[in-house]
Design an enzyme around this catalytic site. Structure first.
Site, PDB file in Angstrom:
ATOM      1  CB  CYS A 183      25.554 124.901  -1.055  1.00  0.00           C
ATOM      2  SG  CYS A 183      24.858 125.770   0.342  1.00  0.00           S
TER       3      CYS A 183
ATOM      4  CG  ASN B 243      17.653 123.116  -0.163  1.00  0.00           C
ATOM      5  OD1 ASN B 243      17.595 123.270  -1.379  1.00  0.00           O
ATOM      6  ND2 ASN B 243      18.466 122.244   0.402  1.00  0.00           N
ATOM      7  CG  ASP B 244      16.495 126.492   5.115  1.00  0.00           C
ATOM      8  OD1 ASP B 244      15.358 126.075   5.405  1.00  0.00           O
ATOM      9  OD2 ASP B 244      17.539 125.950   5.524  1.00  0.00           O
TER      10      ASP B 244
ATOM     11  CG  HIS C  87      16.691 114.956   8.979  1.00  0.00           C
ATOM     12  ND1 HIS C  87      15.514 115.520   9.394  1.00  0.00           N
ATOM     13  CD2 HIS C  87      16.887 113.886   9.744  1.00  0.00           C
ATOM     14  CE1 HIS C  87      15.035 114.806  10.380  1.00  0.00           C
ATOM     15  NE2 HIS C  87      15.842 113.805  10.620  1.00  0.00           N
TER      16      HIS C  87
ATOM     17  NE  ARG D  33      22.463 119.693   4.116  1.00  0.00           N
ATOM     18  CZ  ARG D  33      22.326 119.474   2.811  1.00  0.00           C
ATOM     19  NH1 ARG D  33      23.001 118.525   2.224  1.00  0.00           N
ATOM     20  NH2 ARG D  33      21.503 120.220   2.107  1.00  0.00           N
TER      21      ARG D  33
ATOM     22  NE  ARG E 212      14.526 122.175   3.568  1.00  0.00           N
ATOM     23  CZ  ARG E 212      15.809 122.329   3.863  1.00  0.00           C
ATOM     24  NH1 ARG E 212      16.256 123.500   4.294  1.00  0.00           N
ATOM     25  NH2 ARG E 212      16.656 121.356   3.689  1.00  0.00           N
TER      26      ARG E 212
ATOM     27  CD  GLU F  25      20.524 128.357   5.203  1.00  0.00           C
ATOM     28  OE1 GLU F  25      20.258 127.205   4.886  1.00  0.00           O
ATOM     29  OE2 GLU F  25      20.978 128.671   6.332  1.00  0.00           O
TER      30      GLU F  25
ATOM     31  NE  ARG G 171      24.659 123.633   7.320  1.00  0.00           N
ATOM     32  CZ  ARG G 171      23.555 123.233   6.687  1.00  0.00           C
ATOM     33  NH1 ARG G 171      22.991 124.021   5.795  1.00  0.00           N
ATOM     34  NH2 ARG G 171      23.022 122.058   6.943  1.00  0.00           N
TER      35      ARG G 171
HETATM   36  C1  PEP Z   1      19.722 125.058   2.106  1.00  0.00           C
HETATM   37  O1  PEP Z   1      18.940 125.507   2.934  1.00  0.00           O
HETATM   38  O2  PEP Z   1      19.619 125.247   0.878  1.00  0.00           O
HETATM   39  C2  PEP Z   1      20.864 124.228   2.545  1.00  0.00           C
HETATM   40  C3  PEP Z   1      21.810 123.849   1.719  1.00  0.00           C
HETATM   41  O3  PEP Z   1      20.863 123.841   3.830  1.00  0.00           O
HETATM   42  P1  PEP Z   1      19.996 122.593   4.389  1.00  0.00           P
HETATM   43  O4  PEP Z   1      19.351 121.915   3.210  1.00  0.00           O
HETATM   44  O5  PEP Z   1      20.936 121.724   5.126  1.00  0.00           O
HETATM   45  O6  PEP Z   1      19.015 123.290   5.271  1.00  0.00           O
HETATM   46 MG    MG Z   2      19.386 125.383   5.030  1.00  0.00          MG
END
Ligand code: PEP
Ligand code: MG
Length: 763
Positions: free
Chosen positions: A689, A641-642, A378, A483, A652, A618, A519
């Protein structure tokens, strides 16, 4: 004032081996290391004086090596034999000595050259390693505050940690006799030395460095003000000036970021307005203290109070007090630039809070170099939203760079240069200008189509309102992922329903009817709310994260849902839940939306005509139950990502395991294909996304498995649009069909790379 358990714990924590070791390896010589130690000890143990003597084996005597509160001129001069004075006695007996009235002790021997007359309470602990003498650390206080057992315990912990570190340096110690500092590890940087790292936010910047180390800046300032002649009037003027500066910064922040407006500097202003705080300083000055001494004295007490509080939120306030003191004393000694002015400078930091990044941005910092490997996602997402270039390099010793040095950070080439020669700086900027001019000439496409004419939708990921502007410029067709947690992360408390409503309304208005996917709160993992999470989870990414947090905290969840429903206007609203892992969980969350909608209707609020309720994919468990979820969810968005971190069991945000985070792993590619095909079979919208949506290597594959909606940081949209316009669906499908047949990661990587190269080489 007696020490609380919390304070002692903090002190012990401060004196953890790793912390001291870090301090040590980042000190130029043993003297400067010991100097930091005495400063730290005197500050946290409220001792007017702190001293370290080291044992010299050759001469068989203790030599004064560092002191604060006593005469620094005596360093290297004062020598004691074992048993001489209380310090020598502690070493001879290999026992700590705690004395309330030092003068009355038969063994006490005043050393005139160190000016210790005013101190009555004395505590000395020998630094020993097995049978080996290393030295003695001691602290002294004036009459009114005798040392207690807790002080003895804390100093013993420090002495034993010091023994571990100093043992390894005995060769250096023994070589001294002339009072010079011992070179340890100085920061040797060749002119223009390139240091490779990782880019969190692109951009080329150069400037003088600004080391973000509040403790260090404070101690530098406290040394500068030793001889000030300032009066109460000067102090009042400094308060006024500081207040003015903070207000200006607040205004700038409001212009820059209206969702986080006024949140960063209000807490600073509140401290300045706190009559107890200011009043106490006034009283000290009226009783004869110098203004700077009075400020430090009172601030120390406040910081200690906050630091010993078990809540991380209250603990974080220490930084606010430090910031205010830096500004206030800086204004008093008129040395503001060196210590507080970030404008145009490259910030070097070891760790960052979201508020640090916001502050750096509103103060006009040119960029940030983060010198620890621990990038949290973040933090980099935030730097991208703020367009504040950030490079992460695993070189903590950069925190030791001397003031006024320059750095170039090249966020296009994943590196920084320290003390660059003029020619290098000019060449890099010239080259960058050439690149930008080339990009500028390419016509900006407004819609996205494959080479064979299939319409593709590109949406923007939005974290802060300021991202909307960039989304507009990139011709995003909507917000594919808002987000919502970012305003929660930056603030110091949960925003109310009303505050959230205002914020969400701004997003909808700014997007002028284009779709926005809200979200719901996705906190936990590395997105910690300091004002809420009072505990530390052992495995935060597998803990009370995301939708689990929302369902556990219904009131907060309901407030957010109500705010979103109220803000969306009369059209179609899209709400999406993060980290859903089962059908029941989705239904439970969906029911909250249905309930809130009924409630708002009864209360007479206008509501959206259509409410679409979707979820993120996810968690790998979804692959198997995707078909079942299609019975309940209106749309899906894959958070790669998750998804990748969970399917491959790779954190990650942990640099140490980054090599295992393989987006092209056959298991990832096959799962994605199954998920997308199931959604399509059931006529459900499905988007991607996560970062994969903007990574060139994966775009042909994603198109090939049927993805038609991509959502990404707005900066990536133009390049992605261009790439898609060069790909035919036929070749995308062929790539996807072949990719899922491979057994190994290297085979999939070769295929995806070759495909991309072929596409790019075509025109
Ligand atoms: C993801 O997990 O790919 C996602 C878009 O959410 P975040 O990166 O906010 O966890
Ligand atoms: Mg995520």
């Amino acid at each position: 004032m007696s020490k609380t358990g919390g304070e002692i714990d903090r002190l012990k924590m401060l004196c953890e081996f790793s912390e001291l070791n870090w301090l040590f390896s980042n000190s130029e010589d043993i003297r400067s290391f010991l100097d930091k130690i005495v400063q730290m000890v005197s500050k946290h143990m409220h001792a007017g004086a702190a001293t370290v003597f080291l044992w010299n084996d050759n001469k068989e005597e203790l030599i004064l090596e560092a002191t604060i509160g006593l005469n620094k001129g005596a360093i290297g001069q004062v020598r004691l034999k074992p048993g001489e004075g209380l310090t020598g006695l502690a070493l001879l007996n290999k026992q700590p000595i705690l004395v309330e009235n030092a003068d009355a002790h038969p063994q006490f021997k005043r050393i005139p050259s160190i000016h210790e007359e005013k101190f009555k309470n004395f505590l000395a602990v020998p630094i020993l390693r097995g049978i080996m003498n290393i030295g003695v650390i001691s602290i002294q206080r004036e009459q009114e505050r005798p040392f207690k057992t807790e002080d003895l315990q804390a100093l013993t912990v420090i002495a034993s940690q010091l023994a571990n570190i100093l043992e390894n340096t005995r060769t250096h110690l023994m070589s001294d006799t002339d009072g010079r500092a011992y070179p340890l590890k100085s920061l040797q940087m060749k002119e223009g030395e390139r240091i490779d790292g990782k880019t969190a936010c692109t951009g080329l910047q150069s400037g003088e460095i600004f080391i973000l180390d509040r403790e260090r800046s404070l101690s530098m300032l406290s040394e500068e003000v030793i001889s000030d002649e300032d009066t109460l009037e000067d102090f009042k003027k400094a308060v006024e000036k500081t207040e003015r500066q903070l207000r200006e910064l607040q205004t700038k922040t409001e212009e820059l970021l209206d969702d986080t407006a006024s949140l960063i500097f209000t807490s600073h202003l509140l401290i300045l307005k706190d009559q107890d705080f200011i009043g106490e300083i006034h009283r000290h000055i009226q009783k004869g203290s110098k203004p700077s001494t009075a400020i430090f004295k009172v601030a120390d007490r406040y910081m200690e109070l906050f630091a010993s509080n078990p809540s991380p939120f209250v603990k974080e306030k220490v930084h606010d007090v430090e910031d205010v003191i830096l500004r206030l004393v800086g204004n008093l000694v008129k040395e503001t630039d060196a210590s507080i002015n970030m404008k145009g400078r490259i910030l070097i930091a070891r760790e960052l809070y979201p508020s640090d990044i916001l502050q750096a941005s509103s103060e006009g910092a040119a960029g940030i170099v983060l010198v620890s490997g621990g990038i949290t996602s973040h933090i980099s997402i935030l730097s991208q939203s703020l367009r504040l270039p950030m490079v992460i390099v695993d070189r903590p010793e950069l925190m030791n760079l001397a003031p006024h040095q320059r750095v170039i950070m090249d966020g296009h080439d994943d590196c920084i240069y320290v003390n660059p020669p003029k020619e290098l700086e000019q060449r890099l900027f010239r080259e960058r200008k050439g690149e930008d001019a080339k990009t500028g000439k390419t016509a900006v496409l407004k819609t996205t189509k494959t080479k064979d004419g299939t319409k593709i939708t590109l949406m923007a990921n939005v974290n802060l309102i300021s991202d909307i502007d960039h989304a507009e410029k990139a011709h995003a067709e909507g917000v594919g992922l808002y987000r919502t947690e970012f305003p929660f992360l930056i603030r110091s408390n949960f925003p109310s329903e009303e505050e959230q409503y205002t914020l969400y309304r701004k997003i909808c208005t700014a997007m002028r009817g284009k779709p926005v996917v809200f979200r719901t709160l996705d906190i936990g993992g590395d997105k910690i709310l300091s004002y809420y999470q009072d505990y530390q989870e052992r495995n935060p990414f597998l803990g009370l994260r995301s939708i689990r947090f929302s369902l556990m905290h219904r009131d907060t969840f309901r407030e957010q849902i109500r705010a979103i429903l109220r803000a969306s206007g009369g059209g179609t609203l899209r709400i999406m839940f993060p980290m859903i892992s089962s059908v029941e969980e989705f239904i439970e969350a969906k029911n909250v939306v249905i309930d809130c909608k009924k409630e708002l209707k009864k209360e007479g609020y206008p509501l959206p005509r259509i409410v679409k309720i979707g979820m993120m994919v996810e968690v790998p468990s979804i692959t198997e139950i995707m078909e079942d979820l299609c019975d309940y969810a209106d749309f899906f968005s894959i958070g790669t990502n998750d998804f990748i971190q969970y399917i491959l069991a790779v954190d990650r945000s942990n640099e140490k395991v980054a090599e295992f985070y393989l987006s092209h792993h056959p298991s990832v590619l096959r799962s994605l294909k199954r998920i997308v095909e199931t959604a399509q079979k059931r006529n459900k919208e499905i988007a991607v996304c996560g970062e994969m949506a903007r990574q060139e290597l994966f775009i042909p594959f994603l198109l090939g498995i049927g993805v038609r909606v991509f959502s990404m940081g707005a900066t990536y949209i133009p390049a992605t649009r261009k790439l898609i316009s060069r790909i035919t669906l036929r070749e995308a499908r062929e790539t996807a069909t072949r990719a899922v047949q491979f057994k190994t990661c290297s085979e999939t990587e070769v295929l995806l790379t070759e495909t991309l190269n072929k596409i790019k080489s075509r025109n």
